[in-house]
Design an enzyme around this catalytic site. Structure first.
Site, PDB file in Angstrom:
ATOM      1  N   THR A   1      -2.094   0.731   3.203  1.00  9.46           N
ATOM      2  CA  THR A   1      -1.205   1.750   3.770  1.00  9.46           C
ATOM      3  C   THR A   1      -1.274   3.032   2.943  1.00  9.46           C
ATOM      4  O   THR A   1      -1.595   4.096   3.467  1.00  9.46           O
ATOM      5  CB  THR A   1       0.242   1.241   3.833  1.00  9.46           C
ATOM      6  OG1 THR A   1       0.281   0.071   4.670  1.00  9.46           O
ATOM      7  CG2 THR A   1       1.169   2.298   4.412  1.00  9.46           C
TER       8      THR A   1
ATOM      9  N   PHE B   1       7.252   2.203   1.982  1.00 13.77           N
ATOM     10  CA  PHE B   1       5.821   2.102   2.243  1.00 13.77           C
ATOM     11  C   PHE B   1       5.235   0.814   1.675  1.00 13.77           C
ATOM     12  O   PHE B   1       5.477   0.482   0.505  1.00 13.77           O
ATOM     13  CB  PHE B   1       5.065   3.262   1.582  1.00 13.77           C
ATOM     14  CG  PHE B   1       5.183   4.585   2.283  1.00 13.77           C
ATOM     15  CD1 PHE B   1       4.268   4.971   3.245  1.00 13.77           C
ATOM     16  CD2 PHE B   1       6.208   5.465   1.949  1.00 13.77           C
ATOM     17  CE1 PHE B   1       4.358   6.200   3.882  1.00 13.77           C
ATOM     18  CE2 PHE B   1       6.314   6.699   2.573  1.00 13.77           C
ATOM     19  CZ  PHE B   1       5.390   7.072   3.543  1.00 13.77           C
ATOM     20  N   ASP B   2       4.479   0.123   2.487  1.00 14.74           N
ATOM     21  CA  ASP B   2       3.581  -0.901   1.974  1.00 14.74           C
ATOM     22  C   ASP B   2       2.547  -0.201   1.083  1.00 14.74           C
ATOM     23  O   ASP B   2       2.343   1.015   1.192  1.00 14.74           O
ATOM     24  CB  ASP B   2       2.914  -1.613   3.157  1.00 14.74           C
ATOM     25  CG  ASP B   2       1.804  -2.552   2.723  1.00 14.74           C
ATOM     26  OD1 ASP B   2       2.064  -3.426   1.870  1.00 14.74           O
ATOM     27  OD2 ASP B   2       0.678  -2.398   3.232  1.00 14.74           O
ATOM     28  N   LEU B   3       1.885  -0.954   0.217  1.00 15.78           N
ATOM     29  CA  LEU B   3       0.917  -0.355  -0.710  1.00 15.78           C
ATOM     30  C   LEU B   3      -0.530  -0.551  -0.233  1.00 15.78           C
ATOM     31  O   LEU B   3      -1.164   0.387   0.246  1.00 15.78           O
ATOM     32  CB  LEU B   3       1.108  -0.932  -2.110  1.00 15.78           C
ATOM     33  CG  LEU B   3       0.129  -0.468  -3.194  1.00 15.78           C
ATOM     34  CD1 LEU B   3       0.117   1.052  -3.325  1.00 15.78           C
ATOM     35  CD2 LEU B   3       0.475  -1.119  -4.533  1.00 15.78           C
ATOM     36  N   ASP B   4      -1.045  -1.773  -0.355  1.00 17.91           N
ATOM     37  CA  ASP B   4      -2.445  -2.044  -0.023  1.00 17.91           C
ATOM     38  C   ASP B   4      -2.694  -1.879   1.471  1.00 17.91           C
ATOM     39  O   ASP B   4      -2.042  -2.513   2.299  1.00 17.91           O
ATOM     40  CB  ASP B   4      -2.826  -3.467  -0.450  1.00 17.91           C
ATOM     41  CG  ASP B   4      -2.721  -3.670  -1.947  1.00 17.91           C
ATOM     42  OD1 ASP B   4      -3.188  -2.790  -2.691  1.00 17.91           O
ATOM     43  OD2 ASP B   4      -2.173  -4.697  -2.379  1.00 17.91           O
TER      44      ASP B   4
END
Length: 217
Positions: free
Chosen positions: A12, A7-10
């Site tokens: 997402t 997973f991407d963070l910012d």
């Protein structure tokens, strides 16, 4: 068959735009730069600063290091990074995926110590086997470089069994460079058309749709 989900963070997992934009404004004002419109500032949520500062904010090379340091003072030392929220439906998605036996990683261009701080502060770090991020010296910086770091930490992960979920073209380009499938989501900053243009195998509007995709692929 999907076994590993990165997973991407910012944009997402977390709506961190308000705190990132506040930090950018502080840095821009300190060094006498004009504050761009919100749409331009929002483009800086996700890509590494080595790209967004010169290309979106037009920060001169001689101001770059000081501008980043000013931003990080607010964002890290003053805990601006904790002014963020988990997107609706994300925690339920993470819980469901873990219960079904999937291995979850975070793969972000945010510096790794900051990413860990944000995820712990929001109480969702426990869902992830690894949290992989950029290094402060930018030797690991782009999404492709962070993805490679993920595979180094879990060399048993096979690329054909791994997907990256993200909200920007940078996620799509990084996934393509490394050779993993990219699944786009629209609750962040990217548009459906842009995500497909940058290699998304599918694009979803809600976290529940991601669970359905993973379970059937």
């Amino acid at each position: 068959m999907i076994k590993n989900i990165y997973f991407d963070l910012d944009g997402t997992l977390v709506d961190s735009a308000p705190s990132i934009i506040t930090g950018l404004k502080i840095a821009l004002e300190k060094y006498g730069y004009e504050i761009p419109d919100y749409a331009t500032l929002q483009k800086c949520v996700g890509p590494p600063f080595t790209y967004s500062f010169p290309n979106y904010l037009h920060i001169r090379p001689e101001d770059y290091d000081d501008a980043v340091a000013t931003y990080r003072h607010y964002y890290d030392k003053e805990d601006g990074c904790l002014n963020a929220d988990v997107f609706e439906g994300i925690e339920g998605l993470l819980e469901a995926l873990v219960k079904r036996g999937y291995c979850l990683f975070v793969c972000t261009s945010k510096p790794e110590p900051t990413a860990k701080k944000v995820l712990k502060g929001l109480g969702i770090d426990e869902y992830f086997t690894e949290i992989c991020g950029a290094t402060l010296d930018a030797k690991v910086d782009t999404k492709a470089e962070v993805l490679e770091q993920c595979f180094k930490r879990a060399p048993w992960h096979r690329k054909e069994e791994t997907i990256l979920i993200g909200d920007t073209k940078f996620d799509g380009d990084g996934a393509a460079n490394v050779g993993v499938r990219f699944v786009g989501i629209t609750w962040g900053s990217g548009t459906r058309d842009e995500l497909f243009e940058h290699g998304a195998v599918d694009v979803f509007d809600f976290p529940g749709e991601v669970l359905d995709y993973v379970e059937t692929n």
